[in-house]
Design an enzyme around this catalytic site. Structure first.
Site, PDB file in Angstrom:
ATOM      1  CG  HIS A 144     110.605  46.013  35.591  1.00 54.79           C
ATOM      2  ND1 HIS A 144     111.972  46.057  35.438  1.00 54.79           N
ATOM      3  CD2 HIS A 144     110.383  45.316  36.735  1.00 54.79           C
ATOM      4  CE1 HIS A 144     112.549  45.405  36.441  1.00 54.79           C
ATOM      5  NE2 HIS A 144     111.604  44.955  37.245  1.00 54.79           N
ATOM      6  CD  GLN A 224     105.426  40.331  37.444  1.00 55.15           C
ATOM      7  OE1 GLN A 224     104.741  39.425  37.903  1.00 55.15           O
ATOM      8  NE2 GLN A 224     106.539  40.720  38.026  1.00 55.15           N
TER       9      GLN A 224
HETATM   10  C1  LIG Z   1     110.792  41.172  36.879  1.00 55.21           C
HETATM   11  C2  LIG Z   1     110.433  41.991  35.712  1.00 55.21           C
HETATM   12  C3  LIG Z   1     111.397  42.329  34.758  1.00 55.21           C
HETATM   13  C4  LIG Z   1     112.846  41.986  34.895  1.00 55.21           C
HETATM   14  O1  LIG Z   1     113.028  40.621  34.966  1.00 55.21           O
HETATM   15  P1  LIG Z   1     114.434  40.015  35.421  1.00 55.21           P
HETATM   16  O2  LIG Z   1     114.116  38.591  35.655  1.00 55.21           O
HETATM   17  O3  LIG Z   1     114.828  40.744  36.674  1.00 55.21           O
HETATM   18  O4  LIG Z   1     115.369  40.242  34.303  1.00 55.21           O
HETATM   19  C5  LIG Z   1     110.989  43.049  33.664  1.00 55.21           C
HETATM   20  N1  LIG Z   1     109.703  43.422  33.516  1.00 55.21           N
HETATM   21  C6  LIG Z   1     108.754  43.112  34.403  1.00 55.21           C
HETATM   22  C7  LIG Z   1     107.347  43.527  34.154  1.00 55.21           C
HETATM   23  C8  LIG Z   1     109.090  42.387  35.536  1.00 55.21           C
HETATM   24  O5  LIG Z   1     108.159  42.072  36.424  1.00 55.21           O
END
Ligand SMILES: *Cc1c(COP(=O)(O)O)cnc(C)c1O
Length: 432
Positions: A144, A224
């Site tokens: 991400h 996730q």
């Molecule tokens: C959603 C997500 C993030 C970021 O999370 P936030 O709640 O937006 O800080 C980071 N890594 C993965 C794999 C995600 O799905």
């Protein structure tokens, strides 16, 4: 000070009622715990399949936050007055709940932050201060953006180099390629537990063991994973583990950074301010103990308390039961997807979480998303904050359906009815 059993601070985080206590996992029944699922979109019942972006909140979490503001609101770690003490108790009880949830050895290893993004930025800013020019940080191609960009910024500041382990056509990490990139200059490995764009579940234990064999610390992005997989940070032996409350049926604006005490102890503070200090003079400031050293300023107290309630809710159901239900939905959805001609699944790893990403020949993902929305079906379309993954598969975007504990087979069927309708409209040029 001794507290009465009917103390509000204790009641506030009491385990949720109703469905969570029932023995058999009943997705349809559990829906009643989530008030938003009663609403309609464009006159159709809401089919919420965007859980990888954020999950909906059960009534017990909503109530917990509301009760915090109605009954206990005060600043924490500050006053001797009762409200402040009760608010502090509720906040610190949530820390214990998180500790148990991920089986951390010590409560000081749980740092409350704004979310996964801030957790990773904290490590990059603080742990990152030890990096020197030529040092390396190893990530993967499926990360991400929040597990890419903080490291790029750190590389710019420090002269370190970002290296990327490749994925294959199924969207699985190529472990030999990963191992090949671990070397004497690698200072940190940062890998996602589950890919938000592909659903791939990484063999994180193996990754951690490989890195540790070379004395390299490992951060796991668990955003996730936390809602779907039982996490045991001691068994994993990861050095850092980050996740967000809002993807785990909890409030937005709260997240957790787990770090091994010895590492956190040795790290400089991330932000300066109130609550993170022991003594401040203009000549020198000494810092508070863990975890407070990393919790500068007034935190999102209500959100933290709400996260505690969300974890209680999930724990009462059992993550194994939740995962079994979601896997059943994923299997059903995958089977339906394979029956749609012109549909290509993006992410076909052998170990997958409940995420189904796909593209359809001749229909832009955004058009699919619009048709689905007309049917009341919420999916995510776009690059999912993982542009390098899109580049790997030579596509601009995917349609992503992601399942949670309250989704049903009937909703999966509704999704594919709408997908076929979009295909008829755009490919065959027929109106449905
Ligand atoms: C959603 C997500 C993030 C970021 O999370 P936030 O709640 O937006 O800080 C980071 N890594 C993965 C794999 C995600 O799905």
């Amino acid at each position: 000070m001794k507290r009465a059993a009917d103390d509000l601070g204790v009641l506030l985080c009491a385990a949720p009622i109703g469905a969570a206590a029932s023995a058999a996992f009943d997705g349809a029944r559990l829906r009643e715990d989530f008030p938003i699922l009663r609403r309609t979109v464009h006159g159709k019942p809401l089919v919420y399949l965007d859980n990888a972006a954020t999950s909906q909140k059960p009534q017990c979490v909503i109530d917990c936050e509301a009760r915090y503001y109605c009954e206990l609101n005060a600043n924490i770690h500050r006053g001797v007055h009762s409200l402040s003490q009760q608010a502090t108790d509720a906040y610190e009880a949530a820390r214990d709940t998180v500790r148990r949830f991920i089986n951390a050895a010590r409560r000081e290893e749980i740092v409350f932050v704004r979310g996964t993004t801030e957790a990773i930025n904290l490590v990059a800013a603080s742990y990152g201060q030890r990096l020197k020019p030529g040092d390396e940080i190893l990530i993967t191609e499926m990360e991400h953006h929040s597990n890419i960009v903080p490291w790029q910024l750190l590389c710019e500041r420090s002269g370190a180099v970002l290296r990327v382990a490749p994925i294959d056509e199924a969207g699985e990490l190529m472990l030999d390629g990963f191992e090949h990139r671990l070397n004497a200059r690698t200072r940190l490995v940062a890998v996602t537990h589950v890919s938000n764009a592909l659903g791939t579940v990484n063999a994180v234990k193996r990754i951690i063991d490989l890195a540790h064999a070379k004395g390299i610390a490992v951060l796991i992005d668990g955003a996730q994973a936390a809602p779907h997989i039982k996490i045991d940070v001691q068994t994993l032996d990861c050095d850092f583990y980050a996740f967000s409350s809002h993807k785990l049926y909890g409030p937005t604006g709260v997240g957790v950074l787990y770090g091994k005490a010895a590492l956190l102890e040795a790290m400089p503070p991330y932000q300066g301010g109130g609550d993170m200090i022991r003594q401040v003079t203009f000549a020198k400031t000494t810092f508070n103990d863990l975890p407070y050293k990393f919790e500068a300023g007034t935190p999102h107290i209500a959100g933290v308390v709400g996260l505690g309630a969300a974890i209680d809710y999930v724990s009462a159901l059992g993550l194994d039961a939740i995962a079994a239900h979601e896997h059943e939905l994923l299997a059903h959805a995958t089977e339906q997807a394979r029956a749609v001609c012109g549909l290509r699944l993006i992410g076909t790893a052998s170990d997958k979480s409940s995420i189904l990403s796909f593209v359809i020949d001749g229909v832009h993902p955004h058009d699919v998303g619009t048709i689905l929305d007309d049917e009341g079906i919420a999916v995510r379309t776009g690059h999912h904050c993982a542009m390098p993954v899109m580049e790997h598969f030579h596509i601009p975007a995917t349609v992503r359906a992601s399942f949670a504990l309250y989704n049903t087979r009937a909703e999966v069927d509704a999704l594919f009815r709408a997908v076929r309708k979009a295909q008829r409209m755009f490919v065959d040029g027929r109106s449905a």
